[in-house]
Motif scaffolding. Structure first.
Motif, PDB file in Angstrom:
ATOM      1  N   ARG A 211      27.992  43.737  33.932  1.00  0.00           N
ATOM      2  CA  ARG A 211      29.613  43.123  34.347  1.00  0.00           C
ATOM      3  C   ARG A 211      29.228  42.347  35.245  1.00  0.00           C
ATOM      4  NH1 ARG A 211      33.919  47.392  36.130  1.00  0.00           N
ATOM      5  NH2 ARG A 211      35.100  45.975  35.312  1.00  0.00           N
ATOM      6  N   ALA A 212      30.317  41.529  34.921  1.00  0.00           N
ATOM      7  CA  ALA A 212      30.777  40.267  35.464  1.00  0.00           C
ATOM      8  C   ALA A 212      32.452  39.203  36.142  1.00  0.00           C
ATOM      9  CB  ALA A 212      30.172  39.138  34.273  1.00  0.00           C
ATOM     10  N   LEU A 213      32.124  38.905  37.453  1.00  0.00           N
ATOM     11  CA  LEU A 213      32.827  39.107  37.573  1.00  0.00           C
ATOM     12  C   LEU A 213      33.239  37.338  38.015  1.00  0.00           C
ATOM     13  CD1 LEU A 213      35.947  39.760  39.019  1.00  0.00           C
ATOM     14  CD2 LEU A 213      35.083  39.850  41.536  1.00  0.00           C
ATOM     15  N   LEU A 214      34.311  36.451  37.848  1.00  0.00           N
ATOM     16  CA  LEU A 214      34.685  35.238  37.187  1.00  0.00           C
ATOM     17  C   LEU A 214      35.313  34.760  38.647  1.00  0.00           C
ATOM     18  CD1 LEU A 214      33.729  32.290  36.269  1.00  0.00           C
ATOM     19  CD2 LEU A 214      35.430  32.477  34.498  1.00  0.00           C
ATOM     20  N   ILE A 215      35.356  34.322  38.898  1.00  0.00           N
ATOM     21  CA  ILE A 215      35.947  33.572  40.580  1.00  0.00           C
ATOM     22  C   ILE A 215      36.531  32.579  40.826  1.00  0.00           C
ATOM     23  CG2 ILE A 215      36.553  34.149  43.415  1.00  0.00           C
ATOM     24  CD1 ILE A 215      33.765  35.839  43.043  1.00  0.00           C
ATOM     25  N   ALA A 216      38.117  32.103  40.789  1.00  0.00           N
ATOM     26  CA  ALA A 216      38.491  30.758  41.016  1.00  0.00           C
ATOM     27  C   ALA A 216      39.289  30.926  41.429  1.00  0.00           C
ATOM     28  CB  ALA A 216      38.800  30.291  39.549  1.00  0.00           C
TER      29      ALA A 216
END
Length: 134
Positions: free
Chosen positions: A89-94
């Motif tokens: 799984r991937a989690l993009l954080i901004a």
């Protein structure tokens, strides 16, 4: 007697002037309070829009799937987005100031694919430390 009428008229005018001044001072205080609220709301909306823009920009980048954590800085904007990979799984954080947004994705053979409805304004992982940008 005419002199007494003049004094009472003057007293009435002064009373109206004082009441008007008090009302204007109260309205000015209300206006100042509302102006502070509107300013804070405008700033929050601006930070939210910046974080959403950074999230969308990060979604379009080509991310390496060999590293567990990577960040990229926008060349023209003060945006920095990070990608955390955990178990397929991937989690993009901004984030922008105090607002942080996340977008979930999946790691596939040809790269990271973000879920169409995977964005979130709260940490989607059980461990909050994994949701913080470094």
């Amino acid at each position: 007697m005419s002199r007494e009428r003049g004094m009472s008229s003057l007293a009435l005018v002064l009373l109206l002037l004082i009441l008007g001044s008090l009302m204007l001072a109260g309205l000015n205080q209300q206006l100042d309070a509302l102006l502070r609220i509107v300013s804070a709301e405008r700033q929050a909306i601006q930070h939210q829009a910046t974080a959403q823009s950074a999230l969308e920009w990060g979604r379009t980048l080509d991310w390496q799937t060999q590293v567990d954590y990577a960040c990229q800085q926008h060349p023209l904007q003060p945006w920095r987005v990070c990608l955390r990979l955990t178990g397929g799984r991937a989690l993009l954080i901004a984030s922008s100031d105090s607002i942080t947004l996340w977008r979930l994705g999946e790691v596939k053979a040809d790269g990271v694919h973000f879920l169409p409805h995977g964005w979130s304004d709260f940490c989607p992982l059980k461990e909050r430390a994994l949701c913080q940008p470094q």
